[in-house]
Design an enzyme around this catalytic site. Structure first.
Site, PDB file in Angstrom:
ATOM      1  N   GLN B 204       0.812  -1.210   0.000  1.00 38.88           N
ATOM      2  CA  GLN B 204       0.000   0.000   0.000  1.00 38.88           C
ATOM      3  C   GLN B 204       0.848   1.264   0.000  1.00 38.88           C
ATOM      4  OE1 GLN B 204      -2.825  -2.044   3.172  1.00 38.88           O
ATOM      5  NE2 GLN B 204      -3.417   0.080   2.929  1.00 38.88           N
ATOM      6  N   PHE B 235      -6.325  -3.479   3.375  1.00 35.41           N
ATOM      7  CA  PHE B 235      -6.989  -3.187   4.649  1.00 35.41           C
ATOM      8  C   PHE B 235      -6.022  -2.656   5.706  1.00 35.41           C
ATOM      9  CE2 PHE B 235      -8.962  -7.037   2.715  1.00 35.41           C
ATOM     10  CZ  PHE B 235     -10.058  -6.402   2.152  1.00 35.41           C
ATOM     11  N   GLU B 239       0.401  -1.833   4.535  1.00 35.87           N
ATOM     12  CA  GLU B 239       0.911  -0.465   4.591  1.00 35.87           C
ATOM     13  C   GLU B 239       2.398  -0.476   4.922  1.00 35.87           C
ATOM     14  OE1 GLU B 239      -1.438   2.299   6.835  1.00 35.87           O
ATOM     15  OE2 GLU B 239       0.071   3.871   6.746  1.00 35.87           O
ATOM     16  N   ARG B 317      -4.976   7.787  17.205  1.00 35.36           N
ATOM     17  CA  ARG B 317      -6.283   7.817  16.548  1.00 35.36           C
ATOM     18  C   ARG B 317      -7.363   7.172  17.435  1.00 35.36           C
ATOM     19  NH1 ARG B 317      -8.936   8.816  11.499  1.00 35.36           N
ATOM     20  NH2 ARG B 317      -7.071   9.787  10.681  1.00 35.36           N
ATOM     21  N   ARG B 349      -7.822  -0.983   8.692  1.00 40.23           N
ATOM     22  CA  ARG B 349      -9.040  -0.196   8.463  1.00 40.23           C
ATOM     23  C   ARG B 349      -9.628   0.417   9.737  1.00 40.23           C
ATOM     24  NH1 ARG B 349     -13.567  -2.854   4.514  1.00 40.23           N
ATOM     25  NH2 ARG B 349     -14.219  -0.964   3.484  1.00 40.23           N
ATOM     26  N   PHE B 351      -7.669   2.096  11.928  1.00 41.96           N
ATOM     27  CA  PHE B 351      -6.388   2.553  12.459  1.00 41.96           C
ATOM     28  C   PHE B 351      -6.482   3.018  13.913  1.00 41.96           C
ATOM     29  CE2 PHE B 351      -2.505   5.324  12.087  1.00 41.96           C
ATOM     30  CZ  PHE B 351      -1.677   4.454  11.416  1.00 41.96           C
ATOM     31  N   ALA B 522      -5.724   5.659   5.562  1.00 40.69           N
ATOM     32  CA  ALA B 522      -6.480   6.728   6.213  1.00 40.69           C
ATOM     33  C   ALA B 522      -7.669   7.184   5.356  1.00 40.69           C
ATOM     34  CB  ALA B 522      -5.573   7.919   6.561  1.00 40.69           C
ATOM     35  N   GLU B 724     -12.686   3.746   5.489  1.00 37.58           N
ATOM     36  CA  GLU B 724     -12.683   3.208   6.841  1.00 37.58           C
ATOM     37  C   GLU B 724     -13.981   3.396   7.622  1.00 37.58           C
ATOM     38  OE1 GLU B 724      -9.055   5.529   7.306  1.00 37.58           O
ATOM     39  OE2 GLU B 724      -8.271   3.898   8.529  1.00 37.58           O
TER      40      GLU B 724
END
Lengths: 472, 769
Positions: B204, B235, B239, B317, B349, B351, B522, B724
């Protein structure tokens, strides 16, 4: 020299010099370059590698190519996703999925397409429940399934294939004895032939649907020198009535058994529907589920509760024993080297059947059992005349609940007696904790399933409703 | 403008998906001299390697290369944010430290994967086993942390709690979640001239992958090209987690001079790579008799695993979403980032947002139970104020003013369309005399902050070419992983230039086309890259306009871009002919575009700022039934209203909403990660780790895009991010189970996540039944 011969997407294929334990998926992807079929798990649990296979039954079956060993494909016809749109235009199943937003990342898609194509060939897209059954072995992580289900429901539900099976499938079956380097692979076609080869090669691995052995190959690099495949022995796949009993051949697949048992033994077929996904049910066999002796196989407790008797054969010698006696301990069964399971026989129950099986797992479809409770209690004049109760997941083997059975037998059929039998289960089982469930939960569920059985017999439906509460 | 933007077109690759011709990283024809890499993993969760002897591995049949910590020309580290992740931990000279069961020790390249795997078995490795820290409980006790605790606060919490008419405290345990992308981690590296290497990675974040490969090889970034056409699902799990595989393939390719592939099998993938963070959240809340929250204190504890990875931003987050849609007059949120000897948890997803949101939704449910109210009444009384209000109930615990809160309106619409009140009453009546099965229903809202909270990541670049035949090729930093990003981007470009969609080709994401990109994460893919592509298209249009003005003696006002043609004055020219003419007129027909999100800022030291450009909103009503003997549960109906602003593609957006909801329901109801006492993950394949199947989808699902939706901020065509937020709509399913269980006894069920059959029975016990 003998070759593995089959038909792939309309082309005849003959293979020599390939290890018979090569998975069909690896052969398709890395030897043939047919990369439409994907690997998601290499254990038959995600369905990304689903292909269509036609065997001597003439029906198309959904099969996980990742755990199908290439030797098993001899005498079969195979169709992969590439063949569906070979003539340049998409098949209606493919168009429905594409136009109906049934794809997002697209990786699971070829597997869904093949499962739906097979279901359509078998006229099995008749409703939502049937569609979910057809897709029970296909995982999608993106869509949430709605668009896929809708696409399937929009298809012609009866797309029966008028095409006759290819000659490779319809030709009289000849036995195969294939060799590659040090490896030998037998695919006999008669039960006598099978019995001889097994007796002569007692150290060989006996292979049926490969829904377990396939994982030994992919996960543990298992690569035996001798394999004897039972899947082409038609006699082993028979399901027939005999003197008030039902004889199920060891090679009958779950799919075949569920079909036959639907009418003959209604207590068993809902359980079979919950074994594996559609692909596992099309490949895995009743005999294989018994033979491997797993403490969490679903058929043994059910067949034990049903009063099953096992038919074993060694060369020309045959013997029978009550199924529960086959399981000696963890990983230990009463089967001599060179011996194999030919069939299991169960008494046909009077109507209405008293047998019920309740499977508890974290997920409804395609999950391995945490606890399986199987109950067959006969009642006359409010008194229990006989009780056969067997559990899976509660001990090192599938096992009868002797204390609970004793507590019930002769007692009045009511909530109090059930309570006593529930308490007696503590004497029957000391389960363990693992990733499927804790010991405490297993014990509790074992008790509650007995109560569920009582409720069920009293007319309280055992299954969770699928519909929201009806509003007046 | 053409209507192409905003229409419900199918995924741009849908035809290829269904035909099996869409190419994923493992589907490219394998070169004849390809080498296959197997990564050897630790058997112990925490140990000193006292002996590492790989000589038998090196001399094994068909082995071409063995790489351990001693064989890395650059830096032995694949950490994305800080350098705390050795790529290989085993060293033949110095041993090494093992931090989790499954950690990469070394790698073997051979002419087949089977040979590489067999050779790896020959390694002689001794472990001096140390006591591992495995759980949040153990980490809190041992004070094992990756970072100091972090705090966000506003108002006087102690006074608020002390003065509140009612007060409650409690705890919720929230399990982790495996991403379970269907396509496992893959990387293929091709050695080039000099120090060059090209890597095809299922990733990603190509730009970060490029930097890490360069870092590991000890070469500049310009020598590394990372390419991604599409992922079979990401998902968040790709990343940062693909970087080790990419670096490993690149290392082997450079060492052997041959192409090299790493393709993890499912078990390795699940054991080696990170997942959603498991959380424990403690709460202490004071409220009034209407359920209005006066003060609240949260303590969030996250199992981060052995290294930092993205845990700092993820835990932040979770804190940013500890309020969800609710105004908290006095709030303190304390976050503990637990270091454990388990896999390093990573993006998934939401985060961290989902865990924070589950925390506050539990509090609401608990308050409602305490007061004997419908939780919905407690929810609405606590909502942030609507846009253009007094501002008195608009400040978040991190001192951002919520300016776009439309949740009250969405709730009102959903309550009506789902017939919530009548159904809830009917369910409660039904439960009162149902012997075994109980039903439950719940409405939960979502407010999700859009922007990377690491402000500098909110930038994107694009490269658009018009060729002289009028066809258009475009490239940007976003990665297609099934979310329909390329479909939306192509729609944006086609709309800006007013040409047919089939004239626009999107190519693989490549670090040599657009540099220094951010992760496709994000939910930002379309927001950021769409704007960058738009900028490039605007620039090209301006050049074409200028060209027409100069050559045809017209003014800008005389020029209109019509579908596939351009009107200038009284005349028209086709887009193709204009492209050709512009080429002949020596007009540059290639443009870059760039976008940086405005308005956002964040001061982490003071825990104040505006980390989000805007919020996405939605709400769901879910009905469930529960078997109180076995603990099994099932969703029977879900109604969703979600705000995507002005949709760029309603079909794609609806797909994100339904998919996110079911994925969230999997997390909260079914999916369970289970480690044994030795820190070994025992649910590492779909045979043991269960994601939802078709059967698990509720039979009735009514999903709507909220028709009044319109982004107040100037986003691409006033749309809102959708990747998300919908996952958190599934909290309604969990709360519906809680509602069903509350009918079993008088005490609060305090249902943890996931609500497996086993947890459901425990919760029934808690009700005092």
């Amino acid at each position: 020299m003998a070759a593995i011969a089959f038909q792939l997407n309309g082309q005849d294929v003959e293979l020599t010099g390939i290890s018979p334990t090569t998975t069909l998926l690896n052969w398709l992807r890395y030897d043939k370059g047919l990369t439409g079929t994907k690997e998601g798990c290499a254990e038959g649990d995600c369905g990304a590698c689903t292909i269509a296979l036609r065997d001597q039954s003439g029906d198309w079956l959904p099969v996980c190519a990742c755990i199908q060993l290439i030797g098993m494909v001899h005498g079969r016809e195979i169709r992969t996703v590439e063949a569906l749109s070979a003539e340049g235009s998409l098949h209606p199943v493919q168009s429905a999925m594409a136009d109906g937003h049934g794809t997002q990342c697209g990786f699971c898609t070829p597997g869904f397409v093949m499962s739906l194509w097979v279901a359509q060939q078998n006229d099995a897209l008749t409703g939502r429940e049937q569609v979910c059954d057809a897709l029970s072995g296909n995982l999608c992580r993106c869509t949430g399934y709605g668009p896929i289900i809708d696409a399937a429901l929009g298809l012609d539900p009866t797309g029966s294939n008028s095409e006759a099976p290819d000659a490779v499938v319809s030709a009289p079956a000849q036995p195969l004895h294939y060799r590659s380097e040090a490896q030998q692979f037998w695919s006999p076609t008669t039960t006598d032939g099978l019995a001889d080869i097994i007796a002569e090669n007692p150290e060989a691995t006996i292979l049926s649907g490969a829904t377990d052995i396939g994982l030994w190959v992919t996960k543990h690099a298992f690569n035996p020198d001798k394999i004897i495949y039972t899947g082409r022995v038609a006699y082993l796949r028979r399901i027939e009535r005999r003197d008030g009993n039902l004889l199920i051949g060891a090679g009958a697949t779950y799919r075949e058994a569920a079909e036959a048992l639907g009418e003959l033994h209604p207590g068993l077929s809902p359980l079979i529907r919950r074994i594996g996904g559609a692909q596992v049910r099309a490949a895995g066999t009743i005999g294989g589920n018994i033979a491997n002796g797993s403490p969490i196989g679903d058929m043994p407790p059910a067949l034990i509760a049903a009063g099953g008797v096992l038919h074993l054969r060694h060369g020309a010698r045959r013997r029978t024993l009550p199924l529960e006696e086959y399981f000696l301990g963890y990983g230990q069964q009463d089967r001599a080297p060179g011996e194999f399971i030919e069939a299991v026989e169960i008494p046909l129950q009077s109507t209405p059947s008293s047998l019920r099986c309740y499977k508890i797992a974290k997920r409804h479809d395609q999950d391995i059992t945490a606890v399986l409770g199987c109950f067959s209690v006969d009642v006359a004049d409010d008194a229990v005349t006989s009780a056969r109760i067997a559990y899976g997941g509660m001990a090192a083997t599938p096992k009868r609940a002797a204390a609970a059975e004793a507590a019930l037998t002769g007692a009045t059929w009511n909530r109090d007696s059930i309570g006593k039998a529930m308490a007696a289960l503590a004497d029957d089982f000391t389960p363990m904790s693992d990733h499927r469930a804790s010991a405490q939960y297993r014990s509790r569920i074992a008790r509650n399933l007995l109560l569920k059985y009582f409720h069920d017999r009293s007319g309280i439906a055992p299954d969770l409703p699928s519909e929201p509460l009806a509003m007046s | 403008m053409s209507e192409v933007a905003g229409s419900a077109l199918p995924h741009d690759s849908a035809q290829k998906h269904v035909a099996g011709t869409a190419v994923y990283a493992d589907d490219m024809p394998e070169p004849r001299d390809l080498t296959h890499i197997y990564i050897a993993m630790s058997e112990q969760p925490r140990a000193r390697l006292t002996r590492v002897d790989l000589s038998a591995v090196r001399t094994a049949r068909d082995v071409l290369w063995v790489g351990c910590a001693d064989d890395i020309p650059g830096v032995n580290d694949t950490g994305p944010v800080v350098r705390d992740e050795p790529m290989f931990t085993a060293s033949e000279t110095s041993g090494g430290q093992v931090h989790y069961a499954g950690q990469a020790l070394f790698a073997v390249a051979a002419s087949s994967l089977a040979a590489a795997r067999a050779a790896a078995e020959l390694a002689d490795v001794d472990y001096a086993v140390e006591d591992p820290v495995l759980t949040i409980e153990q980490a809190m006790q041992a004070e094992s942390f990756l970072q100091p605790p972090y705090r966000m606060a506003r108002g006087d919490v102690d006074a608020g709690l002390a003065n509140a008419a009612r007060r409650l405290s409690g705890r919720i345990e929230i399990g982790g979640q495996e991403q379970f992308y269907l396509e496992g981690q893959v990387a293929v590296a091709f050695p080039g001239e000099d120090d060059e290497v090209r890597v095809i990675s299922s990733n990603q974040h190509p730009s970060e992958c490029q930097l890490i490969v360069a870092h590991v090889l000890g070469i500049p970034a310009h020598a590394v090209t990372v390419e991604v056409r599409r992922l079979g699902g990401g998902f968040g799990g790709k990343e940062t987690q693909g970087n080790l595989m990419a670096a490993c393939a690149a290392l082997a390719a450079k060492a052997t001079g041959r192409p090299a592939k790493v393709r993890l099998d499912r078990d390795q993938d699940m054991i080696l790579t990170g997942k959603r963070h498991e959380f424990r959240i403690d709460y202490d809340v004071g409220f009034d008799p209407d359920g209005r929250i006066l003060a609240i204190r949260f303590e969030q504890m996250a199992r981060c695993g052995w290294s930092l990875d993205l845990s700092s931003a993820i835990c932040d987050r979770a804190m940013f979403h500890a309020d969800n849609c609710y105004f908290l007059p006095a709030a303190e949120i304390i976050s503990h980032r637990c270091r454990t000897n388990t896999v390093s948890n990573t993006a998934f997803r939401g985060f961290g947002g989902p865990q924070g949101m589950v925390g506050i939704e539990r509090v609401i449910d608990h308050i409602a139970h305490d007061l004997g109210l419908d939780p919905l009444a407690v929810r609405t009384v606590n909502y942030y104020e609507a846009p253009d209000g007094t501002g008195e109930r608009a400040a978040t615990p991190y001192h951002m003013t919520v300016e776009d809160c439309v949740i009250d309106e969405i709730t009102t619409d959903l309550v009506a369309s789902s017939d919530y009140a009548r159904r809830r009453a009917a369910i409660e009546a039904w439960n009162s005399d149902s012997p075994v099965v109980r039903r439950g229903i719940a409405l939960t809202p979502v407010k999700f902050g859009i922007s990377f909270t690491t402000t500098h990541l909110n930038q994107a670049g694009a490269l658009v070419h018009i060729y002289q035949d009028g066809s258009i090729q475009l490239n940007h930093g976003g990665v297609e992983m099934g979310q329909g990003l390329q479909t939306k981007i192509a729609q944006i470009a086609a709309a800006e230039l007013n040409v047919d969609l089939d004239r626009v080709r999107i190519t693989a994401t490549r670090t040599d086309k657009v540099p220094n990109t951010s992760a496709t994460a994000a939910s930002s893919g379309a927001d950021l890259n769409g704007m960058a592509v738009r900028e490039a298209c605007v620039e090209l249009k301006a050049r074409l306009t200028r060209f027409l003005c100069e050559t045809e003696n017209v003014t800008e006002a005389d020029i209109t871009f019509l579908p596939n043609r351009i009107r200038f004055g009284a005349r028209e020219i086709s887009f193709d002919d204009l492209a050709k003419a512009a080429y002949l007129g020596r007009v540059p027909l290639s443009a870059t575009g760039f976008y940086a999100t405005p308005k956002i800022h964040w001061n982490r030291d003071s825990a104040r700022g505006r980390p989000f450009f805007y919020f996405a909103y939605g709400a769901a009503v879910t009905e469930v039934c529960v078997d109180t003997l076995t603990g099994e549960s099932r969703m029977t109906r879900a109604d969703i209203l979600h705000d995507v602003g002005r949709s760029l593609n309603p079909a794609v957006d609806l797909g994100q909403i339904e998919g996110g909801f079911i994925q969230g329901a999997g997390w909260l109801m079914i999916e369970e990660l289970w480690w044994d006492d030795h820190g070994r993950l025992k649910t590492h394949a779909p045979s043991t780790y269960k994601i939802p199947t078709a059967w698990d989808r509720p039979e009735v699902m009514n999903i709507g895009l909220w028709e009044k939706g319109m982004n107040r901020e100037l986003t691409i065509r006033r749309s809102k991010a959708v990747g998300e937020p919908p996952l958190m709509l599934a909290i309604s399913a969990h709360q519906a189970i809680s509602h069903a269980l509350a009918s079993m006894g008088s005490a609060y069920p305090a249902l943890d996540c996931p609500a497996t059959p086993e947890e459901v029975l425990r919760a029934i016990d808690r009700t005092g039944q």
